[in-house]
Design a protein around this motif. Sequence first.
Motif, PDB file in Angstrom:
ATOM      1  N   LEU A 195      -1.922   6.508  -3.013  1.00  0.00           N
ATOM      2  CA  LEU A 195      -0.995   5.867  -2.097  1.00  0.00           C
ATOM      3  C   LEU A 195      -0.080   4.918  -2.865  1.00  0.00           C
ATOM      4  O   LEU A 195      -0.556   4.054  -3.608  1.00  0.00           O
ATOM      5  CB  LEU A 195      -1.778   5.078  -1.045  1.00  0.00           C
ATOM      6  N   LEU A 196       1.226   5.113  -2.729  1.00  0.00           N
ATOM      7  CA  LEU A 196       2.215   4.227  -3.345  1.00  0.00           C
ATOM      8  C   LEU A 196       2.993   3.528  -2.250  1.00  0.00           C
ATOM      9  O   LEU A 196       3.529   4.170  -1.350  1.00  0.00           O
ATOM     10  CB  LEU A 196       3.194   5.016  -4.211  1.00  0.00           C
ATOM     11  N   LEU A 197       3.052   2.218  -2.326  1.00  0.00           N
ATOM     12  CA  LEU A 197       3.852   1.429  -1.394  1.00  0.00           C
ATOM     13  C   LEU A 197       5.102   0.953  -2.115  1.00  0.00           C
ATOM     14  O   LEU A 197       5.010   0.182  -3.077  1.00  0.00           O
ATOM     15  CB  LEU A 197       3.061   0.221  -0.889  1.00  0.00           C
ATOM     16  N   PHE A 198       6.261   1.422  -1.679  1.00  0.00           N
ATOM     17  CA  PHE A 198       7.506   0.974  -2.279  1.00  0.00           C
ATOM     18  C   PHE A 198       8.520   0.728  -1.179  1.00  0.00           C
ATOM     19  O   PHE A 198       8.384   1.194  -0.050  1.00  0.00           O
ATOM     20  CB  PHE A 198       8.049   1.968  -3.311  1.00  0.00           C
ATOM     21  N   GLY A 199       9.546  -0.053  -1.495  1.00  0.00           N
ATOM     22  CA  GLY A 199      10.581  -0.368  -0.523  1.00  0.00           C
ATOM     23  C   GLY A 199      11.683  -1.189  -1.157  1.00  0.00           C
ATOM     24  O   GLY A 199      11.731  -1.363  -2.376  1.00  0.00           O
ATOM     25  N   PHE A 226       4.365  -2.060  -4.371  1.00  0.00           N
ATOM     26  CA  PHE A 226       3.218  -2.846  -3.912  1.00  0.00           C
ATOM     27  C   PHE A 226       3.633  -4.302  -3.659  1.00  0.00           C
ATOM     28  O   PHE A 226       2.943  -5.236  -4.042  1.00  0.00           O
ATOM     29  CB  PHE A 226       2.052  -2.776  -4.913  1.00  0.00           C
ATOM     30  N   PHE A 227       4.803  -4.489  -3.038  1.00  0.00           N
ATOM     31  CA  PHE A 227       5.352  -5.778  -2.634  1.00  0.00           C
ATOM     32  C   PHE A 227       5.727  -6.680  -3.810  1.00  0.00           C
ATOM     33  O   PHE A 227       5.946  -7.870  -3.636  1.00  0.00           O
ATOM     34  CB  PHE A 227       4.396  -6.516  -1.685  1.00  0.00           C
TER      35      PHE A 227
END
Length: 79
Positions: A2-6, A42-43
């Motif tokens: 799982l990769l969290l990006f934004g 990842f914030f």
Amino acid sequence: MLLLFGLITRPRELPGRTATCQHCGQFVHHHLEERTTKLTLFFVPVLTTSRRLTTVCSNCGYSSTSKAPRNSRPLTPGQ
């Protein structure tokens, strides 16, 4: 996996300056704001994708936006 990006945009107030407004023609203080958009993983900010400078007249409220030069270093207060 799982990769969290934004993307995140953060404004930052910079020291203003006194100049003649292009809209009202008055010699008054102009507020300067820098908005940076950063890619986050990842914030955690990883990469700056864009920088914009906004100048706002304190007399009439006219604002103008410009892109910051691509190879310029970050603006710091007092420069």
